[in-house]
Design a protein around this motif. Structure first.
Motif, PDB file in Angstrom:
ATOM      1  N   UNK A  57     -13.325  -7.887   9.230  1.00  0.00           N
ATOM      2  CA  UNK A  57     -13.587  -7.030   8.075  1.00  0.00           C
ATOM      3  C   UNK A  57     -13.565  -5.555   8.458  1.00  0.00           C
ATOM      4  N   UNK A  58     -13.618  -5.244   9.730  1.00  0.00           N
ATOM      5  CA  UNK A  58     -13.539  -3.852  10.185  1.00  0.00           C
ATOM      6  C   UNK A  58     -12.150  -3.248   9.962  1.00  0.00           C
ATOM      7  N   UNK A  59     -11.152  -4.085   9.680  1.00  0.00           N
ATOM      8  CA  UNK A  59      -9.798  -3.614   9.440  1.00  0.00           C
ATOM      9  C   UNK A  59      -9.598  -3.057   8.035  1.00  0.00           C
ATOM     10  N   UNK A  60     -10.605  -3.172   7.168  1.00  0.00           N
ATOM     11  CA  UNK A  60     -10.502  -2.605   5.821  1.00  0.00           C
ATOM     12  C   UNK A  60     -10.281  -1.101   5.909  1.00  0.00           C
ATOM     13  N   UNK A  61      -9.348  -0.601   5.105  1.00  0.00           N
ATOM     14  CA  UNK A  61      -9.112   0.836   5.043  1.00  0.00           C
ATOM     15  C   UNK A  61      -8.371   1.398   6.233  1.00  0.00           C
ATOM     16  N   UNK A  62      -7.819   0.551   7.075  1.00  0.00           N
ATOM     17  CA  UNK A  62      -7.120   1.001   8.268  1.00  0.00           C
ATOM     18  C   UNK A  62      -5.617   1.096   8.069  1.00  0.00           C
ATOM     19  N   UNK A  63      -4.898   1.169   9.172  1.00  0.00           N
ATOM     20  CA  UNK A  63      -3.444   1.334   9.146  1.00  0.00           C
ATOM     21  C   UNK A  63      -2.744   0.162   8.465  1.00  0.00           C
ATOM     22  N   UNK A  64      -3.133  -1.064   8.803  1.00  0.00           N
ATOM     23  CA  UNK A  64      -2.499  -2.237   8.193  1.00  0.00           C
ATOM     24  C   UNK A  64      -2.776  -2.273   6.696  1.00  0.00           C
ATOM     25  N   UNK A  65      -4.016  -2.044   6.310  1.00  0.00           N
ATOM     26  CA  UNK A  65      -4.365  -2.049   4.884  1.00  0.00           C
ATOM     27  C   UNK A  65      -3.621  -0.943   4.143  1.00  0.00           C
ATOM     28  N   UNK A  66      -3.513   0.219   4.742  1.00  0.00           N
ATOM     29  CA  UNK A  66      -2.798   1.331   4.123  1.00  0.00           C
ATOM     30  C   UNK A  66      -1.315   1.051   3.977  1.00  0.00           C
ATOM     31  N   UNK A  67      -0.721   0.443   4.996  1.00  0.00           N
ATOM     32  CA  UNK A  67       0.696   0.109   4.948  1.00  0.00           C
ATOM     33  C   UNK A  67       0.971  -0.947   3.886  1.00  0.00           C
ATOM     34  N   UNK A  68       0.157  -1.994   3.847  1.00  0.00           N
ATOM     35  CA  UNK A  68       0.322  -3.033   2.830  1.00  0.00           C
ATOM     36  C   UNK A  68       0.124  -2.474   1.423  1.00  0.00           C
ATOM     37  N   UNK A  69      -0.825  -1.580   1.274  1.00  0.00           N
ATOM     38  CA  UNK A  69      -1.064  -0.954  -0.025  1.00  0.00           C
ATOM     39  C   UNK A  69       0.102  -0.073  -0.435  1.00  0.00           C
ATOM     40  N   UNK A  70       0.678   0.672   0.512  1.00  0.00           N
ATOM     41  CA  UNK A  70       1.826   1.520   0.216  1.00  0.00           C
ATOM     42  C   UNK A  70       3.023   0.681  -0.227  1.00  0.00           C
ATOM     43  N   UNK A  71       3.280  -0.409   0.480  1.00  0.00           N
ATOM     44  CA  UNK A  71       4.379  -1.301   0.113  1.00  0.00           C
ATOM     45  C   UNK A  71       4.152  -1.857  -1.292  1.00  0.00           C
ATOM     46  N   UNK A  72       2.929  -2.273  -1.576  1.00  0.00           N
ATOM     47  CA  UNK A  72       2.604  -2.793  -2.905  1.00  0.00           C
ATOM     48  C   UNK A  72       2.810  -1.726  -3.970  1.00  0.00           C
ATOM     49  N   UNK A  73       2.361  -0.512  -3.692  1.00  0.00           N
ATOM     50  CA  UNK A  73       2.510   0.587  -4.641  1.00  0.00           C
ATOM     51  C   UNK A  73       3.981   0.882  -4.924  1.00  0.00           C
ATOM     52  N   UNK A  74       4.798   0.911  -3.883  1.00  0.00           N
ATOM     53  CA  UNK A  74       6.232   1.177  -4.054  1.00  0.00           C
ATOM     54  C   UNK A  74       6.880   0.067  -4.877  1.00  0.00           C
ATOM     55  N   UNK A  75       6.525  -1.190  -4.602  1.00  0.00           N
ATOM     56  CA  UNK A  75       7.092  -2.307  -5.359  1.00  0.00           C
ATOM     57  C   UNK A  75       6.672  -2.270  -6.825  1.00  0.00           C
ATOM     58  N   UNK A  76       5.419  -1.951  -7.084  1.00  0.00           N
ATOM     59  CA  UNK A  76       4.933  -1.899  -8.471  1.00  0.00           C
ATOM     60  C   UNK A  76       5.598  -0.747  -9.227  1.00  0.00           C
ATOM     61  N   UNK A  77       5.670   0.425  -8.613  1.00  0.00           N
ATOM     62  CA  UNK A  77       6.308   1.572  -9.273  1.00  0.00           C
ATOM     63  C   UNK A  77       7.795   1.290  -9.498  1.00  0.00           C
ATOM     64  N   UNK A  78       8.450   0.673  -8.524  1.00  0.00           N
ATOM     65  CA  UNK A  78       9.861   0.323  -8.688  1.00  0.00           C
ATOM     66  C   UNK A  78      10.076  -0.682  -9.804  1.00  0.00           C
ATOM     67  N   UNK A  79       9.205  -1.679  -9.884  1.00  0.00           N
ATOM     68  CA  UNK A  79       9.310  -2.678 -10.952  1.00  0.00           C
ATOM     69  C   UNK A  79       9.057  -2.056 -12.313  1.00  0.00           C
ATOM     70  N   UNK A  80       8.083  -1.151 -12.396  1.00  0.00           N
ATOM     71  CA  UNK A  80       7.805  -0.486 -13.667  1.00  0.00           C
ATOM     72  C   UNK A  80       8.960   0.421 -14.086  1.00  0.00           C
ATOM     73  N   UNK A  81       9.554   1.115 -13.115  1.00  0.00           N
ATOM     74  CA  UNK A  81      10.695   1.981 -13.428  1.00  0.00           C
ATOM     75  C   UNK A  81      11.889   1.151 -13.893  1.00  0.00           C
ATOM     76  N   UNK A  82      12.112   0.017 -13.257  1.00  0.00           N
ATOM     77  CA  UNK A  82      13.195  -0.868 -13.647  1.00  0.00           C
ATOM     78  C   UNK A  82      12.935  -1.450 -15.028  1.00  0.00           C
ATOM     79  N   UNK A  83      11.689  -1.833 -15.276  1.00  0.00           N
ATOM     80  CA  UNK A  83      11.328  -2.414 -16.559  1.00  0.00           C
ATOM     81  C   UNK A  83      11.474  -1.390 -17.683  1.00  0.00           C
ATOM     82  N   UNK A  84      11.157  -0.159 -17.408  1.00  0.00           N
ATOM     83  CA  UNK A  84      11.254   0.891 -18.418  1.00  0.00           C
ATOM     84  C   UNK A  84      12.705   1.353 -18.634  1.00  0.00           C
TER      85      UNK A  84
END
Length: 88
Positions: A57-84
């Protein structure tokens, strides 16, 4: 070991007794790291994968979590842009 992340949204994130500008930054940080921290939670609680990669649980908010969150954010924004129908 117990889960240290605050999963429920609380307006007064720093528990100062008032909602201030400091809480706004913590709201952004809480929301940004949510997908990555959730993935780490699933890895930690798995019976084989988490221990193999020494995930805690010490890995919360770290490099791996940030990278996974960034990838998720890019995919969601890309999907929303495509959908729009936008072409960015």
């Amino acid at each position: 070991m117990y889960d240290t992340r605050q999963w429920a949204f609380v307006a007064d994130m720093n528990y100062s007794g008032a909602i201030t500008i400091s809480d706004v930054w913590l709201w952004i940080k809480w929301l940004y790291f949510l997908p990555g921290d959730f993935a780490i939670k699933m890895l930690v609680e798995s019976s084989h994968i988490g221990p193999f990669f020494e995930m805690t649980y010490d890995n919360y908010g770290g490099l791996l979590a940030g990278t996974l969150s960034l990838v998720t954010l890019v995919l969601v924004v890309g999907a929303l842009a495509d959908w729009a129908g936008s072409e960015y």
